[in-house]
Design a protein around this motif. Sequence first.
Motif, PDB file in Angstrom:
ATOM      1  N   ILE A 240     -22.159  -7.755 -23.730  1.00 19.54           N
ATOM      2  CA  ILE A 240     -22.487  -8.446 -22.473  1.00 19.54           C
ATOM      3  C   ILE A 240     -22.244  -9.950 -22.638  1.00 19.54           C
ATOM      4  O   ILE A 240     -21.648 -10.585 -21.763  1.00 19.54           O
ATOM      5  N   VAL A 241     -22.682 -10.513 -23.761  1.00 21.15           N
ATOM      6  CA  VAL A 241     -22.428 -11.932 -24.031  1.00 21.15           C
ATOM      7  C   VAL A 241     -20.922 -12.194 -24.064  1.00 21.15           C
ATOM      8  O   VAL A 241     -20.438 -13.186 -23.518  1.00 21.15           O
ATOM      9  N   GLY A 242     -20.172 -11.306 -24.678  1.00 25.66           N
ATOM     10  CA  GLY A 242     -18.722 -11.442 -24.728  1.00 25.66           C
ATOM     11  C   GLY A 242     -18.096 -11.446 -23.347  1.00 25.66           C
ATOM     12  O   GLY A 242     -17.199 -12.255 -23.059  1.00 25.66           O
ATOM     13  N   PHE A 243     -18.538 -10.551 -22.473  1.00 26.32           N
ATOM     14  CA  PHE A 243     -18.023 -10.522 -21.108  1.00 26.32           C
ATOM     15  C   PHE A 243     -18.393 -11.776 -20.324  1.00 26.32           C
ATOM     16  O   PHE A 243     -17.584 -12.309 -19.565  1.00 26.32           O
ATOM     17  N   ILE A 244     -19.608 -12.267 -20.498  1.00 27.12           N
ATOM     18  CA  ILE A 244     -20.027 -13.498 -19.814  1.00 27.12           C
ATOM     19  C   ILE A 244     -19.186 -14.681 -20.300  1.00 27.12           C
ATOM     20  O   ILE A 244     -18.664 -15.461 -19.490  1.00 27.12           O
ATOM     21  N   ALA A 245     -19.022 -14.808 -21.616  1.00 27.20           N
ATOM     22  CA  ALA A 245     -18.216 -15.897 -22.172  1.00 27.20           C
ATOM     23  C   ALA A 245     -16.771 -15.795 -21.685  1.00 27.20           C
ATOM     24  O   ALA A 245     -16.170 -16.796 -21.274  1.00 27.20           O
ATOM     25  N   GLY A 246     -16.224 -14.605 -21.719  1.00 24.28           N
ATOM     26  CA  GLY A 246     -14.851 -14.402 -21.262  1.00 24.28           C
ATOM     27  C   GLY A 246     -14.674 -14.720 -19.792  1.00 24.28           C
ATOM     28  O   GLY A 246     -13.670 -15.324 -19.391  1.00 24.28           O
ATOM     29  N   THR A 247     -15.643 -14.329 -18.989  1.00 20.29           N
ATOM     30  CA  THR A 247     -15.581 -14.613 -17.557  1.00 20.29           C
ATOM     31  C   THR A 247     -15.596 -16.115 -17.303  1.00 20.29           C
ATOM     32  O   THR A 247     -14.791 -16.628 -16.523  1.00 20.29           O
ATOM     33  N   LEU A 248     -16.492 -16.822 -17.958  1.00 22.67           N
ATOM     34  CA  LEU A 248     -16.598 -18.264 -17.748  1.00 22.67           C
ATOM     35  C   LEU A 248     -15.337 -19.003 -18.184  1.00 22.67           C
ATOM     36  O   LEU A 248     -14.841 -19.880 -17.462  1.00 22.67           O
ATOM     37  N   THR A 249     -14.797 -18.664 -19.358  1.00 27.54           N
ATOM     38  CA  THR A 249     -13.609 -19.371 -19.833  1.00 27.54           C
ATOM     39  C   THR A 249     -12.369 -19.001 -19.025  1.00 27.54           C
ATOM     40  O   THR A 249     -11.471 -19.830 -18.866  1.00 27.54           O
ATOM     41  N   THR A 250     -12.327 -17.800 -18.501  1.00 29.82           N
ATOM     42  CA  THR A 250     -11.188 -17.391 -17.676  1.00 29.82           C
ATOM     43  C   THR A 250     -11.267 -18.024 -16.294  1.00 29.82           C
ATOM     44  O   THR A 250     -10.280 -18.566 -15.788  1.00 29.82           O
ATOM     45  N   VAL A 251     -12.434 -17.982 -15.682  1.00 28.14           N
ATOM     46  CA  VAL A 251     -12.618 -18.545 -14.342  1.00 28.14           C
ATOM     47  C   VAL A 251     -12.383 -20.059 -14.347  1.00 28.14           C
ATOM     48  O   VAL A 251     -11.968 -20.630 -13.341  1.00 28.14           O
ATOM     49  N   ALA A 252     -12.577 -20.703 -15.483  1.00 24.59           N
ATOM     50  CA  ALA A 252     -12.367 -22.147 -15.578  1.00 24.59           C
ATOM     51  C   ALA A 252     -10.921 -22.527 -15.256  1.00 24.59           C
ATOM     52  O   ALA A 252     -10.661 -23.638 -14.798  1.00 24.59           O
ATOM     53  N   TYR A 253      -9.976 -21.630 -15.473  1.00 26.98           N
ATOM     54  CA  TYR A 253      -8.573 -21.920 -15.196  1.00 26.98           C
ATOM     55  C   TYR A 253      -8.182 -21.700 -13.737  1.00 26.98           C
ATOM     56  O   TYR A 253      -7.166 -22.211 -13.275  1.00 26.98           O
ATOM     57  N   VAL A 254      -8.957 -20.955 -13.001  1.00 19.62           N
ATOM     58  CA  VAL A 254      -8.611 -20.609 -11.615  1.00 19.62           C
ATOM     59  C   VAL A 254      -8.436 -21.847 -10.725  1.00 19.62           C
ATOM     60  O   VAL A 254      -7.440 -21.938  -9.999  1.00 19.62           O
TER      61      VAL A 254
END
Length: 85
Positions: free
Chosen positions: A7-21
């Motif tokens: 879950i932490v991995g998905f949250i971290a991945g979501t935040l770092t990915t969404v930062a590029y949008v």
Amino acid sequence: MMDSITIVGFIAGTLTTVAYVPQVIRSLRLKETKDISLSMLVLYAVGVFLWFVYGVWTNALPIIAANGISLVLILILLGIKLRYR
């Protein structure tokens, strides 16, 4: 059910990915990327691709998902950069 670390991995991945949008949206709208370094985009794309490969090899779904989506966003930025030089 997912464990806490996944879950932490998905949250971290979501935040770092969404930062590029926002950058992708801005670049698409303005059709310019003069403030983004080409070498940074290329190096970042290679690094994200290698993280994606690592995720596939280790069967780490958060790494696969975040880096797969991030790679698409980076490749879009790279395409805009090359097209609208």
